[in-house]
Design a protein around this motif. Structure first.
Motif, PDB file in Angstrom:
ATOM      1  N   ALA A 111      30.251  52.281  42.534  1.00 32.33           N
ATOM      2  CA  ALA A 111      31.104  51.719  43.551  1.00 32.33           C
ATOM      3  C   ALA A 111      31.401  50.256  43.240  1.00 32.33           C
ATOM      4  CB  ALA A 111      30.455  51.835  44.926  1.00 32.33           C
ATOM      5  N   THR A 112      32.542  49.824  43.749  1.00 29.07           N
ATOM      6  CA  THR A 112      32.960  48.444  43.570  1.00 29.07           C
ATOM      7  C   THR A 112      31.876  47.494  44.067  1.00 29.07           C
ATOM      8  OG1 THR A 112      35.207  49.225  44.029  1.00 29.07           O
ATOM      9  CG2 THR A 112      34.866  46.839  43.966  1.00 29.07           C
ATOM     10  N   SER A 113      31.283  47.810  45.223  1.00 26.29           N
ATOM     11  CA  SER A 113      30.268  46.939  45.825  1.00 26.29           C
ATOM     12  C   SER A 113      28.868  47.191  45.268  1.00 26.29           C
ATOM     13  CB  SER A 113      30.236  47.135  47.349  1.00 26.29           C
ATOM     14  OG  SER A 113      29.909  48.473  47.670  1.00 26.29           O
ATOM     15  N   GLY A 114      28.756  48.122  44.352  1.00 24.34           N
ATOM     16  CA  GLY A 114      27.468  48.453  43.745  1.00 24.34           C
ATOM     17  C   GLY A 114      27.452  48.066  42.283  1.00 24.34           C
ATOM     18  N   VAL A 115      27.611  49.042  41.413  1.00 23.22           N
ATOM     19  CA  VAL A 115      27.487  48.821  39.971  1.00 23.22           C
ATOM     20  C   VAL A 115      28.500  47.815  39.442  1.00 23.22           C
ATOM     21  CG1 VAL A 115      28.935  50.778  39.244  1.00 23.22           C
ATOM     22  CG2 VAL A 115      27.116  49.954  37.735  1.00 23.22           C
ATOM     23  N   VAL A 116      29.723  47.820  39.957  1.00 29.56           N
ATOM     24  CA  VAL A 116      30.732  46.897  39.435  1.00 29.56           C
ATOM     25  C   VAL A 116      30.354  45.459  39.783  1.00 29.56           C
ATOM     26  CG1 VAL A 116      33.174  46.265  39.384  1.00 29.56           C
ATOM     27  CG2 VAL A 116      32.524  48.682  39.521  1.00 29.56           C
ATOM     28  N   LEU A 117      30.034  45.207  41.035  1.00 32.29           N
ATOM     29  CA  LEU A 117      29.634  43.863  41.470  1.00 32.29           C
ATOM     30  C   LEU A 117      28.385  43.384  40.729  1.00 32.29           C
ATOM     31  CD1 LEU A 117      29.678  41.369  43.356  1.00 32.29           C
ATOM     32  CD2 LEU A 117      28.469  42.778  45.051  1.00 32.29           C
ATOM     33  N   ASP A 159      34.221  51.772  51.211  1.00 34.89           N
ATOM     34  CA  ASP A 159      34.891  50.937  52.202  1.00 34.89           C
ATOM     35  C   ASP A 159      36.074  50.226  51.536  1.00 34.89           C
ATOM     36  OD1 ASP A 159      35.697  48.825  53.894  1.00 34.89           O
ATOM     37  OD2 ASP A 159      33.681  48.665  54.762  1.00 34.89           O
ATOM     38  N   PRO A 160      37.302  50.629  51.842  1.00 36.15           N
ATOM     39  CA  PRO A 160      38.476  50.014  51.209  1.00 36.15           C
ATOM     40  C   PRO A 160      38.562  48.498  51.444  1.00 36.15           C
ATOM     41  CG  PRO A 160      39.110  52.010  52.376  1.00 36.15           C
ATOM     42  CD  PRO A 160      37.679  51.732  52.736  1.00 36.15           C
ATOM     43  N   GLU A 161      38.119  48.029  52.584  1.00 39.74           N
ATOM     44  CA  GLU A 161      38.163  46.588  52.857  1.00 39.74           C
ATOM     45  C   GLU A 161      37.180  45.827  51.972  1.00 39.74           C
ATOM     46  OE1 GLU A 161      39.320  42.903  54.588  1.00 39.74           O
ATOM     47  OE2 GLU A 161      40.304  44.806  54.167  1.00 39.74           O
ATOM     48  N   VAL A 162      36.006  46.372  51.758  1.00 36.03           N
ATOM     49  CA  VAL A 162      35.036  45.748  50.853  1.00 36.03           C
ATOM     50  C   VAL A 162      35.621  45.707  49.434  1.00 36.03           C
ATOM     51  CG1 VAL A 162      32.776  46.039  49.757  1.00 36.03           C
ATOM     52  CG2 VAL A 162      33.010  46.312  52.238  1.00 36.03           C
ATOM     53  N   HIS A 163      36.231  46.789  49.010  1.00 33.22           N
ATOM     54  CA  HIS A 163      36.888  46.831  47.688  1.00 33.22           C
ATOM     55  C   HIS A 163      37.939  45.733  47.591  1.00 33.22           C
ATOM     56  CE1 HIS A 163      38.734  48.569  44.059  1.00 33.22           C
ATOM     57  NE2 HIS A 163      39.892  48.320  44.659  1.00 33.22           N
ATOM     58  N   ARG A 164      38.779  45.614  48.624  1.00 27.12           N
ATOM     59  CA  ARG A 164      39.840  44.604  48.616  1.00 27.12           C
ATOM     60  C   ARG A 164      39.268  43.194  48.538  1.00 27.12           C
ATOM     61  NH1 ARG A 164      42.108  40.893  51.338  1.00 27.12           N
ATOM     62  NH2 ARG A 164      40.831  41.162  53.198  1.00 27.12           N
ATOM     63  N   VAL A 165      38.291  42.878  49.366  1.00 28.24           N
ATOM     64  CA  VAL A 165      37.710  41.532  49.369  1.00 28.24           C
ATOM     65  C   VAL A 165      37.079  41.219  48.010  1.00 28.24           C
ATOM     66  CG1 VAL A 165      35.883  40.097  50.374  1.00 28.24           C
ATOM     67  CG2 VAL A 165      37.410  41.400  51.869  1.00 28.24           C
ATOM     68  N   LEU A 166      36.351  42.167  47.453  1.00 27.08           N
ATOM     69  CA  LEU A 166      35.726  41.933  46.155  1.00 27.08           C
ATOM     70  C   LEU A 166      36.765  41.713  45.059  1.00 27.08           C
ATOM     71  CD1 LEU A 166      32.751  44.457  46.284  1.00 27.08           C
ATOM     72  CD2 LEU A 166      32.602  41.956  46.289  1.00 27.08           C
ATOM     73  N   THR A 167      37.762  42.589  44.987  1.00 29.76           N
ATOM     74  CA  THR A 167      38.729  42.498  43.887  1.00 29.76           C
ATOM     75  C   THR A 167      39.718  41.347  44.066  1.00 29.76           C
ATOM     76  OG1 THR A 167      40.157  44.176  44.902  1.00 29.76           O
ATOM     77  CG2 THR A 167      38.554  44.923  43.238  1.00 29.76           C
TER      78      THR A 167
END
Length: 189
Positions: A131-137, A161-169
């Motif tokens: 996940a974006t907020s897991g392994v990618v981060l 969570d699409p919002e978490v993905h958006r904030v991270l990216t």
């Protein structure tokens, strides 16, 4: 003295059956991953797969670990079925493409990823995964601390969570990486 050209590798992270089955609703969500993998292969960019897996009895997991600590108790300390740890059929590795096994969130944690990267003189990582907020981060942060140049393929990352993905990216990752969709990355190869 001239700078030598960078040498890149595409990391395809946590695209194993157990993860894909929880995060991906339809096959169309996997198309950016497939496109990135095929482009990397056609441009002689190494593709390295990363998965999370544990030994029978989970000796790697501490009860204090909030993310992994409950796995042993939920599974009765029996290892997950091997089929669930395999890379998803839609993004299968080819013979000779390494599969790195990690025991925490970051692709570097408990794995030989850095040894593989350094032995190939890779200095630039292209990140994709779930996940974006897991392994990618986690991998992005550790790779930045290890002085790798980093690109994140924004549409080849998925989060629950699409919002978490958006904030991270859009806000967090650009502080340490270039963040682009797969098509933009392809246009630069």
């Amino acid at each position: 003295m001239q700078n030598s050209p960078s040498k890149s590798a595409l990391l395809v992270m946590d695209m194993q059956n157990s993860v894909v089955s929880r995060f991906v609703a339809g096959e169309e969500a996997l198309l950016p991953f497939q496109k990135a993998i095929e482009a990397a292969r056609s441009h002689a960019i190494p593709v390295i797969y990363v998965r999370v897996a544990f030994r029978a009895g989970y000796p790697e997991i501490s009860a204090r670990n909030k993310m992994f600590g409950g796995i042993a108790s939920r599974s009765g300390a029996v290892a997950a079925p091997e089929a669930m740890m395999q890379i998803h059929e839609s993004v299968q590795p080819r013979q000779g493409e390494p599969i790195v096994t990690k025991v925490r969130v970051s692709a570097f944690a408990g794995s030989d990823l850095e040894v593989i990267l350094r032995s190939r003189q890779i200095d630039t990582l292209i990140l994709s995964g779930i996940a974006t907020s897991g392994v990618v981060l986690s991998t992005l942060r550790e790779a930045a601390d290890k002085d790798f140049a980093i690109t994140v393929l924004s549409d080849a990352c998925i989060d629950a969570d699409p919002e978490v993905h958006r904030v991270l990216t859009e806000k967090v990752f650009p502080q340490q990486a270039e963040v682009v969709p797969v098509d933009v990355w392809l246009s630069r190869l």
